[in-house]
Design a protein around this motif. Sequence first.
Motif, PDB file in Angstrom:
ATOM      1  N   ARG A 105     111.962 103.973   5.980  1.00 25.89           N
ATOM      2  CA  ARG A 105     111.128 104.453   7.086  1.00 25.89           C
ATOM      3  C   ARG A 105     109.713 104.719   6.577  1.00 25.89           C
ATOM      4  O   ARG A 105     109.528 105.237   5.481  1.00 25.89           O
ATOM      5  CB  ARG A 105     111.698 105.725   7.707  1.00 25.89           C
ATOM      6  N   LEU A 106     108.718 104.359   7.389  1.00 26.12           N
ATOM      7  CA  LEU A 106     107.324 104.503   6.994  1.00 26.12           C
ATOM      8  C   LEU A 106     106.654 105.738   7.587  1.00 26.12           C
ATOM      9  O   LEU A 106     105.715 106.273   6.995  1.00 26.12           O
ATOM     10  CB  LEU A 106     106.525 103.259   7.399  1.00 26.12           C
ATOM     11  N   VAL A 107     107.101 106.177   8.743  1.00 24.85           N
ATOM     12  CA  VAL A 107     106.467 107.321   9.392  1.00 24.85           C
ATOM     13  C   VAL A 107     107.486 108.047  10.256  1.00 24.85           C
ATOM     14  O   VAL A 107     108.422 107.433  10.783  1.00 24.85           O
ATOM     15  CB  VAL A 107     105.241 106.889  10.240  1.00 24.85           C
ATOM     16  N   LYS A 108     107.298 109.356  10.356  1.00 28.96           N
ATOM     17  CA  LYS A 108     108.141 110.169  11.234  1.00 28.96           C
ATOM     18  C   LYS A 108     107.213 110.887  12.205  1.00 28.96           C
ATOM     19  O   LYS A 108     106.253 111.547  11.796  1.00 28.96           O
ATOM     20  CB  LYS A 108     108.936 111.187  10.413  1.00 28.96           C
ATOM     21  N   ILE A 109     107.489 110.730  13.501  1.00 28.34           N
ATOM     22  CA  ILE A 109     106.734 111.417  14.544  1.00 28.34           C
ATOM     23  C   ILE A 109     107.714 112.328  15.271  1.00 28.34           C
ATOM     24  O   ILE A 109     108.726 111.856  15.786  1.00 28.34           O
ATOM     25  CB  ILE A 109     106.102 110.427  15.539  1.00 28.34           C
ATOM     26  N   SER A 110     107.434 113.614  15.279  1.00 29.76           N
ATOM     27  CA  SER A 110     108.298 114.543  16.009  1.00 29.76           C
ATOM     28  C   SER A 110     107.467 115.298  17.017  1.00 29.76           C
ATOM     29  O   SER A 110     106.293 115.594  16.793  1.00 29.76           O
ATOM     30  CB  SER A 110     109.021 115.498  15.066  1.00 29.76           C
ATOM     31  N   GLU A 111     108.082 115.591  18.153  1.00 29.00           N
ATOM     32  CA  GLU A 111     107.396 116.267  19.241  1.00 29.00           C
ATOM     33  C   GLU A 111     108.253 117.414  19.739  1.00 29.00           C
ATOM     34  O   GLU A 111     109.437 117.230  20.036  1.00 29.00           O
ATOM     35  CB  GLU A 111     107.146 115.286  20.385  1.00 29.00           C
ATOM     36  N   GLU A 112     107.670 118.586  19.802  1.00 31.89           N
ATOM     37  CA  GLU A 112     108.360 119.713  20.408  1.00 31.89           C
ATOM     38  C   GLU A 112     108.290 119.518  21.911  1.00 31.89           C
ATOM     39  O   GLU A 112     107.217 119.273  22.461  1.00 31.89           O
ATOM     40  CB  GLU A 112     107.689 121.037  20.011  1.00 31.89           C
TER      41      GLU A 112
ATOM     42  N   LYS B 269     103.061 123.580  22.179  1.00 30.45           N
ATOM     43  CA  LYS B 269     104.045 122.758  21.467  1.00 30.45           C
ATOM     44  C   LYS B 269     103.299 121.805  20.533  1.00 30.45           C
ATOM     45  O   LYS B 269     102.137 121.498  20.728  1.00 30.45           O
ATOM     46  CB  LYS B 269     104.910 121.956  22.449  1.00 30.45           C
ATOM     47  N   LYS B 270     103.993 121.315  19.521  1.00 30.04           N
ATOM     48  CA  LYS B 270     103.338 120.516  18.487  1.00 30.04           C
ATOM     49  C   LYS B 270     103.881 119.085  18.426  1.00 30.04           C
ATOM     50  O   LYS B 270     105.050 118.847  18.691  1.00 30.04           O
ATOM     51  CB  LYS B 270     103.516 121.185  17.132  1.00 30.04           C
ATOM     52  N   ILE B 271     102.990 118.183  18.062  1.00 29.98           N
ATOM     53  CA  ILE B 271     103.348 116.813  17.692  1.00 29.98           C
ATOM     54  C   ILE B 271     103.048 116.708  16.209  1.00 29.98           C
ATOM     55  O   ILE B 271     101.951 117.058  15.762  1.00 29.98           O
ATOM     56  CB  ILE B 271     102.534 115.767  18.473  1.00 29.98           C
ATOM     57  N   ARG B 272     104.028 116.253  15.427  1.00 32.21           N
ATOM     58  CA  ARG B 272     103.858 116.152  13.975  1.00 32.21           C
ATOM     59  C   ARG B 272     104.055 114.702  13.541  1.00 32.21           C
ATOM     60  O   ARG B 272     104.988 114.041  13.982  1.00 32.21           O
ATOM     61  CB  ARG B 272     104.866 117.044  13.273  1.00 32.21           C
ATOM     62  N   ILE B 273     103.175 114.272  12.645  1.00 28.69           N
ATOM     63  CA  ILE B 273     103.274 112.938  12.058  1.00 28.69           C
ATOM     64  C   ILE B 273     103.365 113.124  10.554  1.00 28.69           C
ATOM     65  O   ILE B 273     102.506 113.783   9.958  1.00 28.69           O
ATOM     66  CB  ILE B 273     102.051 112.074  12.424  1.00 28.69           C
ATOM     67  N   THR B 274     104.398 112.557   9.938  1.00 29.30           N
ATOM     68  CA  THR B 274     104.583 112.697   8.492  1.00 29.30           C
ATOM     69  C   THR B 274     104.809 111.328   7.882  1.00 29.30           C
ATOM     70  O   THR B 274     105.579 110.517   8.419  1.00 29.30           O
ATOM     71  CB  THR B 274     105.789 113.611   8.173  1.00 29.30           C
TER      72      THR B 274
END
Length: 182
Positions: free
Chosen positions: A171-178, A132-137
């Motif tokens: 918003r300054l950052v988006k962190i998503s986690e599967e 699974k992935k953790i994404r930071i944008t």
Amino acid sequence: MALANKEEITLGSGDLYLVEFTDVIPDDATIEVEANRIGELSDDTTLEYSCEWKEVQNSKGKVVKSFPIKEEVKLTADILSWNTKTIDKMVQTGKVTEDEVNGIRTIEIGGIKNYINKYYFVHFVHTKDDGKKIRITLKGKNQNGLSLVFGAEATTIGCEFKAFSMNTEDRLVKISEEVVGA
């Protein structure tokens, strides 16, 4: 289906992708292609959020109100594999030229009048042990300058992308986690 709230130990770095900023954040599949990957990373990649607060005190010195007045988000990484096109994404005054006949690519850097003011979608992807992935944008630009040290250790480019508002909600950052369903 409920999402799991399992806490995990996260080890390792990941991949860093840069895509020139537009008004619409591209989906993960569009960003996560080899042409957008900035290169191999060395050591740690760090996301840092900081917030400065204003406190209002009454005449007795008791804090009666506090609220945030300044936020900052930075993503830092050391790029291990690079070329002059990579350097161009790290500076705001660069110009790349290519001489295909002689096989030479050149970057010229500097001159405040050459400031480009280019932003990137900075997209970091960490793959967990379970795949699974953790994404930071974030929307940002490197504000760390450039230092290339040629010596006994591998030459890396240290970058520090400062985040800027990327949508109408500031918003300054988006962190998503599967996550796996419960």
